[in-house]
Design a protein around this motif. Structure first.
Motif, PDB file in Angstrom:
ATOM      1  N   GLY A   5      35.034  29.970  46.484  1.00 33.05           N
ATOM      2  CA  GLY A   5      34.611  30.953  47.469  1.00 33.05           C
ATOM      3  C   GLY A   5      34.064  30.312  48.731  1.00 33.05           C
ATOM      4  O   GLY A   5      34.325  30.762  49.841  1.00 33.05           O
ATOM      5  N   PRO A 176      38.464  38.949  51.085  1.00 32.12           N
ATOM      6  CA  PRO A 176      37.819  39.340  49.827  1.00 32.12           C
ATOM      7  C   PRO A 176      36.801  38.296  49.343  1.00 32.12           C
ATOM      8  O   PRO A 176      35.750  38.656  48.801  1.00 32.12           O
ATOM      9  CB  PRO A 176      38.996  39.468  48.847  1.00 32.12           C
ATOM     10  CG  PRO A 176      40.147  39.831  49.718  1.00 32.12           C
ATOM     11  CD  PRO A 176      39.940  39.061  50.992  1.00 32.12           C
ATOM     12  N   SER A 177      37.082  37.018  49.568  1.00 31.59           N
ATOM     13  CA  SER A 177      36.100  35.982  49.211  1.00 31.59           C
ATOM     14  C   SER A 177      34.876  36.061  50.100  1.00 31.59           C
ATOM     15  O   SER A 177      33.751  35.816  49.650  1.00 31.59           O
ATOM     16  CB  SER A 177      36.703  34.581  49.378  1.00 31.59           C
ATOM     17  OG  SER A 177      37.753  34.380  48.489  1.00 31.59           O
ATOM     18  N   SER A 180      32.628  38.910  49.084  1.00 32.35           N
ATOM     19  CA  SER A 180      32.054  38.807  47.738  1.00 32.35           C
ATOM     20  C   SER A 180      31.319  37.490  47.517  1.00 32.35           C
ATOM     21  O   SER A 180      30.707  37.307  46.463  1.00 32.35           O
ATOM     22  CB  SER A 180      33.151  38.981  46.686  1.00 32.35           C
ATOM     23  OG  SER A 180      34.091  37.939  46.772  1.00 32.35           O
ATOM     24  N   ALA A 181      31.355  36.586  48.490  1.00 33.68           N
ATOM     25  CA  ALA A 181      30.709  35.280  48.276  1.00 33.68           C
ATOM     26  C   ALA A 181      29.227  35.390  47.930  1.00 33.68           C
ATOM     27  O   ALA A 181      28.747  34.684  47.044  1.00 33.68           O
ATOM     28  CB  ALA A 181      30.904  34.371  49.487  1.00 33.68           C
ATOM     29  N   LEU A 185      27.853  36.856  40.358  1.00 33.47           N
ATOM     30  CA  LEU A 185      29.093  36.753  39.601  1.00 33.47           C
ATOM     31  C   LEU A 185      29.328  37.989  38.735  1.00 33.47           C
ATOM     32  O   LEU A 185      28.438  38.773  38.478  1.00 33.47           O
ATOM     33  CB  LEU A 185      29.039  35.524  38.694  1.00 33.47           C
ATOM     34  CG  LEU A 185      29.301  34.204  39.417  1.00 33.47           C
ATOM     35  CD1 LEU A 185      28.890  33.059  38.534  1.00 33.47           C
ATOM     36  CD2 LEU A 185      30.767  34.110  39.793  1.00 33.47           C
ATOM     37  N   GLN A 189      31.107  41.149  41.708  1.00 30.83           N
ATOM     38  CA  GLN A 189      31.931  40.339  42.590  1.00 30.83           C
ATOM     39  C   GLN A 189      33.386  40.801  42.574  1.00 30.83           C
ATOM     40  O   GLN A 189      34.046  40.874  43.612  1.00 30.83           O
ATOM     41  CB  GLN A 189      31.846  38.877  42.151  1.00 30.83           C
ATOM     42  CG  GLN A 189      32.219  37.936  43.245  1.00 30.83           C
ATOM     43  CD  GLN A 189      31.745  36.538  42.958  1.00 30.83           C
ATOM     44  OE1 GLN A 189      32.048  35.961  41.925  1.00 30.83           O
ATOM     45  NE2 GLN A 189      31.002  35.966  43.878  1.00 30.83           N
ATOM     46  N   GLN A 190      33.874  41.132  41.389  1.00 28.27           N
ATOM     47  CA  GLN A 190      35.258  41.603  41.300  1.00 28.27           C
ATOM     48  C   GLN A 190      35.420  42.934  42.026  1.00 28.27           C
ATOM     49  O   GLN A 190      36.407  43.157  42.737  1.00 28.27           O
ATOM     50  CB  GLN A 190      35.659  41.746  39.826  1.00 28.27           C
ATOM     51  CG  GLN A 190      37.103  42.196  39.670  1.00 28.27           C
ATOM     52  CD  GLN A 190      37.621  41.991  38.267  1.00 28.27           C
ATOM     53  OE1 GLN A 190      37.279  41.022  37.603  1.00 28.27           O
ATOM     54  NE2 GLN A 190      38.454  42.909  37.812  1.00 28.27           N
ATOM     55  N   ALA A 193      35.575  42.267  45.763  1.00 29.24           N
ATOM     56  CA  ALA A 193      36.863  41.717  46.187  1.00 29.24           C
ATOM     57  C   ALA A 193      37.942  42.799  46.186  1.00 29.24           C
ATOM     58  O   ALA A 193      38.734  42.912  47.127  1.00 29.24           O
ATOM     59  CB  ALA A 193      37.262  40.558  45.268  1.00 29.24           C
ATOM     60  N   LEU A 194      37.972  43.614  45.145  1.00 29.49           N
ATOM     61  CA  LEU A 194      39.001  44.662  45.053  1.00 29.49           C
ATOM     62  C   LEU A 194      38.859  45.676  46.184  1.00 29.49           C
ATOM     63  O   LEU A 194      39.849  46.053  46.819  1.00 29.49           O
ATOM     64  CB  LEU A 194      38.909  45.378  43.701  1.00 29.49           C
ATOM     65  CG  LEU A 194      39.538  44.655  42.526  1.00 29.49           C
ATOM     66  CD1 LEU A 194      39.127  45.319  41.217  1.00 29.49           C
ATOM     67  CD2 LEU A 194      41.053  44.646  42.638  1.00 29.49           C
ATOM     68  N   TYR A 197      40.046  44.231  49.433  1.00 29.49           N
ATOM     69  CA  TYR A 197      41.505  44.075  49.367  1.00 29.49           C
ATOM     70  C   TYR A 197      42.206  45.414  49.638  1.00 29.49           C
ATOM     71  O   TYR A 197      43.124  45.506  50.445  1.00 29.49           O
ATOM     72  CB  TYR A 197      41.739  43.531  47.968  1.00 29.49           C
ATOM     73  CG  TYR A 197      43.093  43.457  47.396  1.00 29.49           C
ATOM     74  CD1 TYR A 197      43.934  42.393  47.676  1.00 29.49           C
ATOM     75  CD2 TYR A 197      43.506  44.425  46.475  1.00 29.49           C
ATOM     76  CE1 TYR A 197      45.168  42.306  47.060  1.00 29.49           C
ATOM     77  CE2 TYR A 197      44.741  44.325  45.857  1.00 29.49           C
ATOM     78  CZ  TYR A 197      45.572  43.264  46.161  1.00 29.49           C
ATOM     79  OH  TYR A 197      46.779  43.190  45.553  1.00 29.49           O
ATOM     80  N   PRO A 246      38.288  52.534  44.829  1.00 33.70           N
ATOM     81  CA  PRO A 246      39.503  52.133  45.546  1.00 33.70           C
ATOM     82  C   PRO A 246      39.941  53.182  46.573  1.00 33.70           C
ATOM     83  O   PRO A 246      40.340  52.840  47.684  1.00 33.70           O
ATOM     84  CB  PRO A 246      40.530  51.984  44.431  1.00 33.70           C
ATOM     85  CG  PRO A 246      39.737  51.633  43.231  1.00 33.70           C
ATOM     86  CD  PRO A 246      38.442  52.392  43.372  1.00 33.70           C
TER      87      PRO A 246
END
Lengths: 400, 400, 400
Positions: A5, A176-177, A180-181, A185, A189-190, A193-194, A197, A246
């Motif tokens: 990241g 996304p990184s 979410s950096a 964790l 974080q996922q 990123a989603l 995105y 989403p």
């Protein structure tokens, strides 16, 4: 090796921003080179400044991967401001701007995150809104009434647009990184990123559609694609780690791409003619408006937070709400106040910065020498180009 | 997927080195293409050679991510040597050079790391010093007294400089991964990355400052920015995993950027006129001098190692000192001896390589055909360019 | 931050494919821009379609990193098809193609992986063979008898070839991540990455050797290097996670590079003259033939699978064989049947797609306007170039 990241964020700052600004036909060396210089300086200076605010214990500043990522975020804000004055300032002026902006960035971030308990993982407020309005107010103070004289160098050429497009793509794939950096964790974080995105894919589609619609002959404008397609990453900077869903991310991205493209087409000319703000890269469209929108979206999503929707995740996203110190509505009000604080710091700071940069010994450029690498760089084959190239146009200007 | 650190090193070798060497106006295909060919060959050959030294058990070579990273390091040394003879050798000569250099790299690395117990995680000695002096001695043996005839193709053009600058940025952002890839996970790896990162920011600032100072008219030189800004990564190759401290890293990077920039300005011309070494990319300035400095810095930092400063980390950085087999001073002497061994292997190997490359059947280029893609590549629109482009200059040369 | 493997695949799809197709002299904006548009659209649409097949539970589609990687794989197949019709179709036609192809990709993948139990981690069949033959059949239906009229724009220029080469390098370095992204962590993933890596180095060497051999004057052809060097990644797409062994990977890569280079030299012209398939990027050579070879290699390696060779790993690579539901030979037959299914779906789908794209309201280009950015983009300085540049050639054509 450092975590992926961190490297992604570095790639955005140095490759992404650097190339994105390389769209100008005669300012590629300066765009990439001064990005390199400014970012390297901001990284060091910000490590000290932020270290003082966040990790100063027992007379020492403690450094680590986290402080490196924070320093990159600060460098990103400086580069956003750079975009507003691109081509109109020299390296000494830029370093002075960074010297001031890094401090104010650190103070603003400290007030928001540590004092007010505002959430802003991807920096819609602390990075994009702050960087954009700092740069825009600064550009206002440095207003050049005769900038028309450098107009022939303000456009792109075929290959400079391709270099800029590589910058866009780098920013796009690593966004996304970026968002979410700083989040912890795991699930959070996922989710971040989603959401980022989905928002980016939506802003890309709306930008292409709008660009063709507003172009007189249905053709696409590279300026829109290079910039507005990224607005989806800016607009979810605050809310991507929250329960945006989403679908919410797609709607946010679609709106951001639309607003940003319309901004390039209709608002940027007004900004110059009415408000005397000359915004070289259109940072108001890519970072300013989408950043404010992102902050407001954060207000909305924070206000809707419930224990049911977040479950165990509430603790990591809204710790003060989870611990019962604040209601969700109260958190939303704090978020809104954070935006207000950011706009204030950015405006006052940008004004102050503009006054500093007008100090005579900094050697400001004449209006006819903007957007030109040869002032600061030894450019290969420049004598030849001086005889035949774009500078001939300028000579004619002078004669006229 | 393979670990991120491995991919970062791959990106440096293929994108970074390839583009950095693409600064020549008529040699971009060869710079990027031969980098691709040489690296692909060196990776395979080095996997066998290093496998023989490090992981040959029961008649089999054992491969894994570690052997892939080692092979990339060896490819980096080969590409550094390539930089010294860029534009003056054909692909058959380059492959022969790689055939020899990979073996000597493997032997030198084995002597240093396995026999002498020298530490050199980021390869100030094994990669940079070895690659640079191997290439420089080889270039000396291949000295071309009439290289002046290709001088008109030795410079850059505007866009080739931008391609090279992308290479620089890729090397810069991934260098922390490079230096920390071979170190063990955890604290040591994070320390290595942080030290590299501070050193690089410092060398970037000193390079910009020095470049403007030594330029006659205060303008920046792209050659300095593209190269000397990276010297900070080279100079901490040995010591980044040691207790260099952030301040030590900043000082080291500052010195490396300074020495490297001054080298480009003042030493490279002398190297050609006095020592008959034609160093196309200035590898002496980017890899040679900073590599030797880095080795000496390693001697110093190793000599200062104490159980107090390293704590539990001493075992992973200096196992022989931790186990009491060596004093810190003794380790420092071994480090110095390692530099001596590397310089010997590089010089003898480079000399031998030069003699091999002069074998008549390898078809050496005439002095007037250097730095020219058309010898090896089908270049688009070349007939047109032959009539109007840079080659016209050459025709005039011939007439004169 | 998302896992590094996902970011690597994103970099391949957006940077790699986009720049690889930017080799055309007047079609760089469209190559990079439409790649961006198509990929952003395919990611969204594929998340829905594949979500319906793979993760539709309780009325919801479940998303996560895995679904993002799957969507990227689908986008890669769409971009491969795009390569076959590059320069001859507008954005509306391309979006319609993606609308159809994403669905068929999802169906084909579902049939192979879920119904037939076929293994195809890196997608020799599902991505490369499917994408290539879908695009080629579609290009056949859209055959342009007078494409000769745009021939002067079909080649590259010096810098467009360098942009394409950057695309090649990005695809090359991240291909190990691509093939190993869907495999389970641990030994299997490392084996997949290593096999891909060896295959790529071998195809690179054979491509350089063959390119020089088949060139009339021993010179290298950029088209071969840009494309055939990557065939090693395609050919092990099915078998890289199996016990291919490094030696097997080297042989496979060597063959793939050879077949692909010979295809560019000898087969592509025949494909147009005899089969009326105009394959702009040569996807038949890079994805078609190597994809089919890769599927057949998968048949062979699957048929040779034994409990002894795989040990505990058999369960993750061939679960049906490990559980005794199938013999290795039976698995091989299923693999072969998977290839047959893929070719059928691709051909029927491509034919159908071609008929759709010929719908009159989609506004097909005239044959004399292919490979030209100005149709869809506002191109900087276009008036000037219209007067002096490549379009002048066209005007002469018309007069003749």
């Amino acid at each position: 090796m450092p975590p992926a990241g961190f490297q992604d964020v570095q790639a955005m700052v140095f490759v992404g921003f650097g190339l994105l600004m390389a769209f100008l036909q005669r300012y590629g060396f300066s765009s990439v080179g001064f990005t390199f210089l400014l970012a390297a300086f901001a990284l060091q200076w910000s490590t000290l400044v932020q270290g003082f605010f966040h990790s100063f214990h027992g007379g020492h500043i403690h450094v680590g991967i986290e402080s490196m990522i924070n320093a990159d975020f600060c460098a990103a804000a400086v580069l956003i401001s750079f975009g507003a004055i691109l081509g109109k300032t020299g390296p000494a002026q830029l370093l002075l701007m960074a010297l001031l902006e890094v401090v104010l960035f650190g103070v603003n971030e400290f007030v928001l995150l540590s004092l007010l308990g505002v959430k802003d993982a991807g920096g819609s407020m602390t990075i994009h809104t702050f960087g954009a309005y700092f740069g825009l107010v600064l550009s206002r103070v440095l207003y050049r009434p005769q900038l028309e004289k450098s107009k022939h160098r303000q456009g792109s050429v075929y290959h400079s647009d391709l270099f800029a497009m590589i910058g866009t793509i780098f920013l796009w794939i690593f966004w996304p990184s970026f968002n979410s950096a700083p989040t912890t964790l795991g699930d959070g974080q996922q989710r971040t990123a989603l959401n980022t995105y989905y928002s980016l894919t939506a802003s890309t589609l709306s930008t292409f559609a709008l660009s063709a619609l507003v172009g007189g002959d249905g053709r696409l404008d590279m300026v829109h694609i290079q910039n507005a397609a990224l607005a989806g990453g800016v607009v979810v900077g605050t809310s991507a780690e929250m329960m945006l869903t989403p679908f919410g991310a797609l709607v946010a991205g679609f709106l951001a791409g639309t607003v940003s493209t319309l901004g390039y087409k209709f608002f940027t000319p007004t900004l110059e003619s009415k408000f005397k703000v000359q915004d070289t890269c259109g940072v108001h469209n890519l970072h300013g408006m989408p950043g404010v929108l992102g902050a407001l979206l954060g207000v909305l999503v924070a206000g809707l937070a419930t224990h049911e929707a977040y479950g165990d995740g509430l603790e990591s996203v809204f710790p003060l709400v989870a611990e019962g110190q604040r209601s969700a509505t109260s958190q939303a009000v704090y978020q809104l106040f954070g935006l207000f604080v950011t706009l204030t710091f950015a405006s006052v700071g940008g004004g102050l910065g503009g006054l500093l940069l007008r100090l005579p010994f900094l050697g400001s450029l004449p209006d006819s020498q903007c957007y030109e690498d040869q002032i600061y760089w030894e450019v290969p084959g420049e004598h030849e180009e001086e005889a035949q190239g774009p500078l001939r146009v300028e000579e004619r200007d002078t004669q006229a």
